[in-house]
Motif scaffolding. Sequence first.
Motif, PDB file in Angstrom:
ATOM      1  N   PHE A  65       0.826  -1.214   0.000  1.00  0.00           N
ATOM      2  CA  PHE A  65       0.000   0.000   0.000  1.00  0.00           C
ATOM      3  C   PHE A  65       0.860   1.264   0.000  1.00  0.00           C
ATOM      4  N   LEU A  66       2.156   1.098  -0.251  1.00  0.00           N
ATOM      5  CA  LEU A  66       3.038   2.271  -0.412  1.00  0.00           C
ATOM      6  C   LEU A  66       3.250   2.417  -1.918  1.00  0.00           C
TER       7      LEU A  66
ATOM      8  N   GLY B 233       1.899  -3.617  18.318  1.00  0.00           N
ATOM      9  CA  GLY B 233       1.499  -2.275  18.730  1.00  0.00           C
ATOM     10  C   GLY B 233       2.562  -1.216  18.492  1.00  0.00           C
ATOM     11  N   TYR B 234       3.619  -1.552  17.721  1.00  0.00           N
ATOM     12  CA  TYR B 234       4.703  -0.580  17.494  1.00  0.00           C
ATOM     13  C   TYR B 234       4.271   0.605  16.622  1.00  0.00           C
ATOM     14  N   ALA B 235       3.408   0.334  15.615  1.00  0.00           N
ATOM     15  CA  ALA B 235       2.980   1.439  14.748  1.00  0.00           C
ATOM     16  C   ALA B 235       2.194   2.457  15.579  1.00  0.00           C
ATOM     17  N   THR B 236       1.319   1.943  16.423  1.00  0.00           N
ATOM     18  CA  THR B 236       0.508   2.827  17.276  1.00  0.00           C
ATOM     19  C   THR B 236       1.410   3.584  18.254  1.00  0.00           C
TER      20      THR B 236
ATOM     21  N   VAL C  73      -3.077   9.899   5.926  1.00  0.00           N
ATOM     22  CA  VAL C  73      -3.744   9.476   4.689  1.00  0.00           C
ATOM     23  C   VAL C  73      -3.426   8.010   4.461  1.00  0.00           C
ATOM     24  N   VAL C  74      -4.449   7.246   4.091  1.00  0.00           N
ATOM     25  CA  VAL C  74      -4.301   5.796   3.982  1.00  0.00           C
ATOM     26  C   VAL C  74      -4.996   5.323   2.711  1.00  0.00           C
TER      27      VAL C  74
END
Length: 185
Positions: free
Chosen positions: A36-37, A113-116, A138-139
């Motif tokens: 998704f990048l 939970g690292y991204a959060t 943005v996603v």
Amino acid sequence: MTEIFQTQRLIIREWIPEADAAQAFEIYGDSEVVRFLSGIPEESVENVRVRLQRVTERYTQLNNGSGLWAIVEKQTGEIVGTVLLKQLPNNEGKPTQDYEVGWHLKKAVWGKGYATEAGRGAIEYGFNLLKLPVIYAVVKLENHGSIRVTQRLGMIPMGRTHKYYGIELELFKLDTDQFFLSCQI
Ligand SMILES: CC(C)(COP(=O)(O)OP(=O)(O)OC[C@H]1O[C@@H](n2cnc3c(N)ncnc32)[C@H](O)[C@@H]1OP(=O)(O)O)[C@@H](O)C(=O)NCCC(=O)NCCS
């Protein structure tokens, strides 16, 4: 090595292109991570090194506190991803006045939970140090894992936008009051 901030389990620091390229390749050479990048995995450590070099030079030149930084796991000292806080580009690629937070994690550490945790740290940094009034994310529409991260961060869904990156994206927003209120609860 310039440290930007720390969280409970993570150190967020500037990339060191020469030393970090091999570990960054583990992230950006993985087709699932880049799905998704850009959608296209990096082909070599050398390509990644050149990218990191360009990125670090760009933010050094900008010198406005924004950046795209390495996430280091305290327990192992390994680089496990990227967290970013930077100006969103418009459809021509020019920086706008809107700042975004973002995260890219190595697959081996998904589900911890690292991204959060890194995202929350970047938001605190943006509100406290850069004094930003609002932070966006943005996603891509189908990136449900990342949409869940925005929910954990208490970001408000704003619907779809065509204002940035030349593509249709889901937009999420957080302002200072919402964020510090949600921290008190
Ligand atoms: C999007 C992405 C960052 C999400 O990673 P993730 O590991 O699911 O997200 P988090 O770091 O917030 O981890 C949350 C998960 O860890 C679990 N978890 C375990 N320990 C936790 C802790 N201490 N704190 C919070 N969550 C924890 C949660 O239950 C959650 O699992 P669930 O989704 O099954 O409910 C990851 O899939 C990724 O890097 N993708 C590729 C790059 C990308 O697309 N980036 C986004 C571009 S917009």
